[in-house]
Scaffold this active site. Structure first.
Site, PDB file in Angstrom:
ATOM      1  N   ASP A   1      -3.928  -7.459 -34.619  1.00 53.07           N
ATOM      2  CA  ASP A   1      -4.712  -8.531 -35.225  1.00 53.07           C
ATOM      3  C   ASP A   1      -6.191  -8.239 -35.007  1.00 53.07           C
ATOM      4  O   ASP A   1      -6.662  -8.192 -33.872  1.00 53.07           O
ATOM      5  CB  ASP A   1      -4.323  -9.873 -34.585  1.00 53.07           C
ATOM      6  CG  ASP A   1      -4.883 -11.065 -35.335  1.00 53.07           C
ATOM      7  OD1 ASP A   1      -5.447 -10.879 -36.425  1.00 53.07           O
ATOM      8  OD2 ASP A   1      -4.756 -12.192 -34.828  1.00 53.07           O
TER       9      ASP A   1
ATOM     10  N   ASP B   1      -6.088  -8.599 -42.245  1.00 54.19           N
ATOM     11  CA  ASP B   1      -6.510  -8.324 -40.872  1.00 54.19           C
ATOM     12  C   ASP B   1      -5.394  -8.302 -39.842  1.00 54.19           C
ATOM     13  O   ASP B   1      -5.679  -8.253 -38.647  1.00 54.19           O
ATOM     14  CB  ASP B   1      -7.580  -9.328 -40.443  1.00 54.19           C
ATOM     15  CG  ASP B   1      -7.083 -10.766 -40.465  1.00 54.19           C
ATOM     16  OD1 ASP B   1      -6.029 -11.020 -41.064  1.00 54.19           O
ATOM     17  OD2 ASP B   1      -7.766 -11.632 -39.886  1.00 54.19           O
ATOM     18  N   GLU B   2      -4.147  -8.326 -40.256  1.00 60.50           N
ATOM     19  CA  GLU B   2      -3.076  -8.259 -39.261  1.00 60.50           C
ATOM     20  C   GLU B   2      -1.821  -7.649 -39.858  1.00 60.50           C
ATOM     21  O   GLU B   2      -1.577  -7.713 -41.063  1.00 60.50           O
ATOM     22  CB  GLU B   2      -2.765  -9.633 -38.664  1.00 60.50           C
ATOM     23  CG  GLU B   2      -2.266 -10.656 -39.656  1.00 60.50           C
ATOM     24  CD  GLU B   2      -1.847 -11.956 -38.987  1.00 60.50           C
ATOM     25  OE1 GLU B   2      -1.212 -11.914 -37.917  1.00 60.50           O
ATOM     26  OE2 GLU B   2      -2.139 -13.021 -39.563  1.00 60.50           O
TER      27      GLU B   2
END
Length: 357
Positions: free
Chosen positions: A13, A107-108
């Site tokens: 993350d 983003d993860e």
């Protein structure tokens, strides 16, 4: 029967991704509270730097509320093309370690590193190597959770943020979950958390103490997920393909709209942008959903499902207009309209993970 192979899962993350990119590219923003999206007058915060979070600024918060909490907040327009390019760069790093990658957003992502491709010796070392590569090649930091399933890996990645690593081995999984508040469980929203607290369920240990039949009575189809989660169990594999559940567009207006004709014209523009994305995906769905946000930030959604898929933009807009007409008049004004298509043809009906709200 032999025991199944024990998986090694990493959840990576990025730390305050959008805001961190802006601070990386603009030295004048470093160390300052930054909000990506919105403005000092209106809109919604898309992301907040850690300096802003200290003041209680969060994503999805109205800009006026964020500014009230942090008067020195700096608003920056989002650069989604830049975020997307960096996300692709990070996924390229992931592919050097495994082919089993399940992106959740820009983003993860989950990574299955059961097969030690780089012969690093452990999932911990693999996570450390990935984080070091991300820092060296992008100038950004990432946090990671390492465990034997997706549920715990995701919880672990949030444990030592920012720029942190947390490893939860199989022997410690149940105890780790027991000590956490149920509000942190992925899929447990604020409404469900309040229902749980009313039933005396505050921690994972409290949840584990409830029988499956009790959970079925109060949480119905989500009972099995909650029952297993409280025991640190999650048998979902990392899925390399996660089709979107909906496709659409939304627009926040510079000034609130209340005139019916202006609202219909605005919705037509939103529908045009949404249909462009639907065409790009080359899919058709049965459900059209309208999102309307009032001037006071009250947000309403209305949906209509049909037996046959919506196959053209005119029909898509027609359904959206009908839903909009059902919410008028709006004398206080509308600040945002959105229109999405879902219920795709051939789509699995069961969600990959329950969404409890």
């Amino acid at each position: 029967m032999a025991d199944p192979v024990l998986r090694k899962i990493i959840h990576v993350d990025m730390d305050a991704f959008f805001a961190s990119v802006e601070q990386r590219d603009r030295p004048d923003l470093r160390g300052r509270p930054v909000a990506v999206g919105g403005s000092r007058a209106r809109g919604v915060v898309a992301a907040a730097s850690y300096e802003a979070r200290v003041f209680g600024v969060r994503s999805a918060m109205p800009s006026v509320t964020a500014l009230r909490r942090c008067p020195d907040l700096v608003f920056v327009s989002p650069r989604f093309e830049v975020y997307h390019a960096i996300s692709q760069q990070i996924r390229g790093i992931f592919r050097d370690f495994t082919d089993l990658i399940e992106p959740l957003s820009l983003d993860e992502a989950y990574l299955d590193v059961t097969l030690d491709r780089r012969a690093l010796g452990s999932a911990r070392r693999t996570a450390e190597a990935i984080r070091a590569r991300i820092a060296a090649e992008t100038g950004l930091t990432a946090s990671a959770g390492v465990s034997y399933n997706k549920f715990i890996a995701k919880l672990a990645s949030d444990q030592n943020k920012p720029d942190g690593l947390c490893v939860i081995p199989p022997a410690a999984g149940a105890a780790f979950v027991a000590g956490l508040p149920v509000r942190r469980f992925h899929g447990v929203g604020p409404v469900t958390a309040r229902r749980m607290e009313a039933l005396g369920i505050v921690t994972g240990a409290d949840l584990r103490a409830r029988s499956l039949s009790f959970l079925e009575t109060h949480f119905r189809s989500h009972a099995r997920y909650l029952y297993e989660a409280a025991r640190g169990e999650d048998h979902r594999p990392v899925r390399t393909s996660r089709p979107a559940k909906s496709v659409g567009a939304e627009r926040t207006f510079e000034t609130n709209l209340s005139d019916p004709d202006e609202l219909r014209t605005a919705l037509a523009r939103v529908a045009d942008a949404a249909w462009t994305r639907i065409e790009r995906r080359d899919t058709r769905g049965r459900t059209v959903t309208l999102k309307l946000r009032h001037a006071d930030f009250r947000t309403l959604t209305r949906a209509r499902s049909h037996a046959r898929p919506v196959t053209d933009q005119a029909r898509f807009l027609e359904i959206g207009q009908t839903l909009l007409d059902g919410l008028m008049p709006v004398p206080d004004g509308v600040r945002l309209l959105g229109l999405t298509l879902s219920g795709f043809v051939g789509e699995e009906q069961a969600p990959e993970q329950p969404a409890l709200f």
